[in-house]
Scaffold this active site. Structure first.
Site, PDB file in Angstrom:
ATOM      1  N   GLU A  54       0.822  -1.207   0.000  1.00  0.00           N
ATOM      2  CA  GLU A  54       0.000   0.000   0.000  1.00  0.00           C
ATOM      3  C   GLU A  54       0.859   1.261   0.000  1.00  0.00           C
ATOM      4  OE1 GLU A  54      -3.672  -2.205   0.663  1.00  0.00           O
ATOM      5  OE2 GLU A  54      -1.885  -2.363   1.916  1.00  0.00           O
ATOM      6  N   THR A  55       0.301   2.285  -0.620  1.00  0.00           N
ATOM      7  CA  THR A  55       0.844   3.639  -0.540  1.00  0.00           C
ATOM      8  C   THR A  55      -0.281   4.559  -0.103  1.00  0.00           C
ATOM      9  OG1 THR A  55       2.535   3.269  -2.237  1.00  0.00           O
ATOM     10  CG2 THR A  55       1.864   5.544  -1.838  1.00  0.00           C
TER      11      THR A  55
END
Length: 284
Positions: free
Chosen positions: A49-50
């Site tokens: 995830e970002t």
């Protein structure tokens, strides 16, 4: 795309004594980015995830969006901790409100001589039993039998912003030997709309060894999963499997060579769960 605003910071969240943890990308000012830009950046970063932070007019309030390399997700615990620590290092510790697709998440960052830790308060939790046919299909994909499960912990789908299948095993060796069919489990999870399969072994009161299968994020396994930790805390509270108030220690990522530590606090007078962890900046 405004490259001056889209700088990606890289943090390891839920580290254990400064080591291990789960990598997350953080963009602290994503106001100039489209959804297409965000997805492209998340793919380029390549982490599960970002987090993309969109500042508002209030200095302690932010909109936060989360993208895996494959798609947007409603909520991500480790990227939330990473974003909170990044903001604290830039602007100072304190409480901040993150508006996410899963609802409001309050995060409080505290600094001491060991660094910065962040505590997120999850969206309201809930849990429900998993259907027998779905459980059978999951066990077939994982390569487990029903007798491998710990009868003290009923299989459930637990929610704290996302849905997670929760499976307790009777023996640590079962957890350690996890080797599942990625394509088979991925198809099942897509159909059921699960974010992870949260598998655990109870070592002793309050201490759990955890593994999280994460095909929706494009990875076999997640080394630290804050959203699943919150959902797990809500599951234990709802089923009366822990004495409230409770503080749990979840040890995750060990089998990946990335040991992670998540602290879960459960109270009686709220539907939320608090998850605490540290995060440290990763070298470029």
């Amino acid at each position: 795309m405004d490259n001056t605003r889209s700088e990606v910071l890289r943090y390891a969240a839920f580290t254990d004594s400064g080591k291990g943890g789960n990598p997350a990308g953080v963009v602290l000012d994503a106001r100039s980015l489209s959804e297409t830009d965000m997805l492209a950046i998340a793919r380029e970063v390549g982490y599960s995830e970002t987090a993309f932070v969109l500042p508002t007019l209030e200095p302690s309030e932010f909109q936060v969006r989360y993208f895996s390399p494959k798609s947007e997700v409603a909520f991500c615990g480790h990227a939330t901790v990473a974003a909170a620590v990044a903001l604290a290092e830039r602007d100072g510790p304190g409480a901040r409100d993150f508006t996410t697709l899963a609802g409001l998440v309050t995060v409080n960052a505290v600094a001491d001589e060991r660094g910065v830790t962040a505590t997120l308060t999850s969206p309201a939790t809930r849990t429900r039993p998993v259907e027998e046919s779905v459980l059978s299909a999951t066990l077939a994909a994982i390569g487990w039998r029903e007798e491998d499960l710990d009868p003290m912990y009923p299989p459930h789908v637990a929610f704290a912003g996302n849905d997670h299948l929760v499976l307790g095993v009777a023996r640590l060796a079962t957890l350690a030997g996890l080797d599942y069919d990625f394509d088979q489990l991925s198809a099942l999870m897509e159909r059921e709309q699960w974010t992870t399969v949260h598998m655990f072994w109870a070592e002793q009161d309050g201490v759990f060894h955890v593994r999280n299968a994460f095909p929706p994020g494009g990875v076999v396994e997640d080394p630290a999963t804050g959203a699943a930790a919150a959902a797990f805390g809500g599951y234990l509270r709802s089923l009366g499997l822990v004495t409230i108030p409770a503080r749990l220690t979840l040890l995750q990522g060990t089998h990946m060579g990335s040991p992670s530590r998540l602290i879960v606090d459960i109270d009686a007078h709220t539907d939320s769960v608090r998850v605490t962890g540290s995060a440290s900046r990763m070298p470029l």
